[in-house]
Design an enzyme around this catalytic site. Structure first.
Site, short mmCIF file in Angstrom:
data_model
loop_
_atom_site.label_atom_id
_atom_site.label_comp_id
_atom_site.label_asym_id
_atom_site.label_seq_id
_atom_site.Cartn_x
_atom_site.Cartn_y
_atom_site.Cartn_z
N LYS A 13 -6.55 -1.24 -1.32
CA LYS A 13 -5.95 -0.93 -2.62
C LYS A 13 -6.85 -1.39 -3.77
O LYS A 13 -7.13 -0.63 -4.68
CB LYS A 13 -4.57 -1.62 -2.75
CG LYS A 13 -3.59 -1.26 -1.63
CD LYS A 13 -2.25 -1.96 -1.80
CE LYS A 13 -2.27 -3.47 -1.70
NZ LYS A 13 -2.63 -3.98 -0.35
N ARG A 87 6.55 -4.53 -4.39
CA ARG A 87 6.52 -4.93 -2.98
C ARG A 87 7.92 -5.06 -2.41
O ARG A 87 8.06 -5.36 -1.22
CB ARG A 87 5.82 -6.29 -2.85
CG ARG A 87 4.34 -6.21 -2.48
CD ARG A 87 3.80 -7.63 -2.57
NE ARG A 87 2.68 -7.94 -1.74
CZ ARG A 87 1.41 -7.88 -2.12
NH1 ARG A 87 1.09 -7.41 -3.30
NH2 ARG A 87 0.46 -8.28 -1.32
N ARG A 126 -13.37 -10.41 4.13
CA ARG A 126 -13.35 -10.10 2.69
C ARG A 126 -13.88 -11.24 1.82
O ARG A 126 -13.58 -12.40 2.05
CB ARG A 126 -11.91 -9.79 2.27
CG ARG A 126 -11.74 -9.73 0.75
CD ARG A 126 -10.50 -9.01 0.33
NE ARG A 126 -9.27 -9.69 0.63
CZ ARG A 126 -8.07 -9.16 0.35
NH1 ARG A 126 -7.98 -7.97 -0.22
NH2 ARG A 126 -6.98 -9.83 0.64
N ARG A 161 -10.62 -15.93 -0.39
CA ARG A 161 -9.26 -16.33 -0.72
C ARG A 161 -8.69 -17.27 0.34
O ARG A 161 -8.89 -17.04 1.53
CB ARG A 161 -8.37 -15.09 -0.84
CG ARG A 161 -8.57 -14.39 -2.17
CD ARG A 161 -7.95 -13.03 -2.21
NE ARG A 161 -6.60 -12.97 -1.64
CZ ARG A 161 -5.84 -11.88 -1.65
NH1 ARG A 161 -6.32 -10.76 -2.19
NH2 ARG A 161 -4.65 -11.89 -1.13
N ARG A 172 1.79 -12.31 5.91
CA ARG A 172 1.71 -11.24 4.90
C ARG A 172 2.07 -9.89 5.52
O ARG A 172 2.73 -9.06 4.89
CB ARG A 172 0.31 -11.20 4.29
CG ARG A 172 0.10 -12.35 3.31
CD ARG A 172 -1.36 -12.70 3.15
NE ARG A 172 -2.14 -11.68 2.48
CZ ARG A 172 -3.47 -11.62 2.51
NH1 ARG A 172 -4.16 -12.52 3.21
NH2 ARG A 172 -4.10 -10.69 1.86
P1 ADP Z 1 -3.48 -8.14 -0.83
O1 ADP Z 1 -4.50 -7.52 -1.75
O2 ADP Z 1 -4.11 -8.82 0.31
O3 ADP Z 1 -2.41 -7.16 -0.48
P2 ADP Z 1 -2.47 -9.44 -3.20
O4 ADP Z 1 -3.68 -9.93 -3.89
O5 ADP Z 1 -1.84 -8.19 -3.71
O6 ADP Z 1 -2.77 -9.31 -1.64
O7 ADP Z 1 -1.34 -10.56 -3.19
C1 ADP Z 1 -1.64 -11.89 -2.80
C2 ADP Z 1 -0.35 -12.70 -2.77
O8 ADP Z 1 0.22 -12.74 -4.07
C3 ADP Z 1 0.75 -12.15 -1.87
O9 ADP Z 1 0.61 -12.55 -0.52
C4 ADP Z 1 2.00 -12.76 -2.53
O10 ADP Z 1 2.12 -14.13 -2.22
C5 ADP Z 1 1.65 -12.65 -4.02
N1 ADP Z 1 2.06 -11.36 -4.61
C6 ADP Z 1 1.24 -10.42 -5.17
N2 ADP Z 1 1.95 -9.37 -5.63
C7 ADP Z 1 3.25 -9.64 -5.34
C8 ADP Z 1 4.48 -8.93 -5.56
N3 ADP Z 1 4.48 -7.72 -6.14
N4 ADP Z 1 5.63 -9.51 -5.13
C9 ADP Z 1 5.63 -10.72 -4.55
N5 ADP Z 1 4.52 -11.44 -4.30
C10 ADP Z 1 3.32 -10.91 -4.70
P1 ADP Z 2 -6.26 -4.70 -0.48
O1 ADP Z 2 -6.43 -4.78 -1.98
O2 ADP Z 2 -5.42 -3.53 -0.07
O3 ADP Z 2 -5.78 -5.98 0.12
P2 ADP Z 2 -9.21 -4.61 -0.42
O4 ADP Z 2 -9.53 -3.46 -1.32
O5 ADP Z 2 -9.41 -5.97 -0.95
O6 ADP Z 2 -7.70 -4.42 0.16
O7 ADP Z 2 -10.04 -4.42 0.94
C1 ADP Z 2 -9.99 -5.40 1.98
C2 ADP Z 2 -11.39 -5.61 2.55
O8 ADP Z 2 -11.79 -4.42 3.26
C3 ADP Z 2 -12.48 -5.86 1.52
O9 ADP Z 2 -13.41 -6.77 2.07
C4 ADP Z 2 -13.12 -4.48 1.30
O10 ADP Z 2 -14.51 -4.59 0.96
C5 ADP Z 2 -12.96 -3.85 2.68
N1 ADP Z 2 -12.73 -2.39 2.63
C6 ADP Z 2 -12.05 -1.67 1.67
N2 ADP Z 2 -12.02 -0.36 1.98
C7 ADP Z 2 -12.68 -0.23 3.17
C8 ADP Z 2 -13.00 0.90 4.03
N3 ADP Z 2 -12.63 2.15 3.73
N4 ADP Z 2 -13.68 0.63 5.15
C9 ADP Z 2 -14.06 -0.63 5.49
N5 ADP Z 2 -13.81 -1.73 4.72
C10 ADP Z 2 -13.12 -1.53 3.58
#
Ligand code: ADP
Ligand code: ADP
Ligand code: ZN
Length: 215
Positions: A13, A87, A126, A161, A172
């Site tokens: 994302k 979420r 990541r 992270r 998660r």
């Molecule tokens: P990822 O990119 O790995 O999906 P995020 O960076 O979006 O994770 O979120 C990291 C953490 O922040 C989540 O595990 C949760 O603890 C909190 N968080 C983020 N967005 C939300 C949301 N919309 N509702 C509840 N918790 C959230």
């Molecule tokens: P999210 O925001 O959904 O948690 P991220 O965009 O942070 O996910 O992506 C998670 C990890 O996977 C990062 O290290 C990113 O560089 C890698 N990544 C993202 N898209 C791809 C893809 N299409 N193929 C392989 N690795 C990817």
């Protein structure tokens, strides 16, 4: 156009949101980034959510809805990309109401589908640039020069992270399946859901998202 990028942790994302910001002049609203910023600046709310985030649990609806509400008056550019929000169903309802109160609406919800096995590999590899936020991966997206950010040139600014470990990831994923995946049916029923395959090269996934948005 206002869109949601929906998908489990590691679906890509943030990576795709960055591309949409650069390519289409859209504005990314990531609740994860906002919560991490609150922690870094040491606000009361930041301290309150730290342990919850590190364990991989969801923070309260009230907090994240408040964060989003604060941002909706800011310049929307060519539209907002909601990344990691909503979420829960309560957050989805609140977003609908907030947009309506601004005379705006949601145009599409892009569900990024990625296998669970692939998510583990993505999350554990990541890292991001602490200066500009650009995302990287140990295998799939290495910087051109070791330790130097391709995007802003910062040296030694990469960070990982605390919640990108297998134990927190399991929590998660559970939160995703339990609380967030019902949103897929919710937006399908509203006729707003676009499903795309999130596996493959970053460029390929970007092209699928573009097709889904423009098609
Ligand atoms: P990822 O990119 O790995 O999906 P995020 O960076 O979006 O994770 O979120 C990291 C953490 O922040 C989540 O595990 C949760 O603890 C909190 N968080 C983020 N967005 C939300 C949301 N919309 N509702 C509840 N918790 C959230
Ligand atoms: P999210 O925001 O959904 O948690 P991220 O965009 O942070 O996910 O992506 C998670 C990890 O996977 C990062 O290290 C990113 O560089 C890698 N990544 C993202 N898209 C791809 C893809 N299409 N193929 C392989 N690795 C990817
Ligand atoms: Zn950088």
């Amino acid at each position: 156009m206002n869109i949601i990028l929906l998908g489990p942790p590691g679906a890509g994302k943030g990576t795709q949101a960055h591309r949409l910001v650069a390519g289409r002049g859209m504005v990314q609203l990531s609740t994860g980034d906002m919560l991490r910023a609150a922690r870094t600046s040491g606000t009361e709310m930041g301290k309150q959510v730290a342990a919850v985030m590190d364990a991989g649990q969801l923070v309260t609806d009230e907090i994240v809805i408040g964060l989003i509400a604060e941002q909706l008056d800011s310049n929307a550019g060519n539209g907002f990309i909601f990344d990691g929000f909503p979420r829960t169903l309560a957050q989805a309802d609140a977003l609908g109401e907030l947009l309506k109160s601004k005379g705006s609406r949601l145009d599409a919800v892009v569900e990024m589908q990625v296998d669970d096995e692939a998510l583990v590999g993505r999350i554990t590899g990541r890292f991001t640039c602490g200066e500009c936020g650009e995302g990287y991966h140990d295998i799939f997206k290495k910087p051109a020069v070791e330790n130097v950010c391709d995007s802003c040139g910062a040296t030694g600014a990469f960070k990982r992270r605390p919640d990108d470990n297998e134990a927190a990831l399991r929590t998660r994923l559970m939160a995703y399946y339990k609380d967030t995946s019902p949103l897929i049916g919710y937006y399908y029923a509203k006729g707003q859901l676009k499903r795309i395959n999130g596996l493959g090269e970053i460029e390929e996934v970007a092209a699928r998202i573009s097709d889904a948005l423009d098609g």
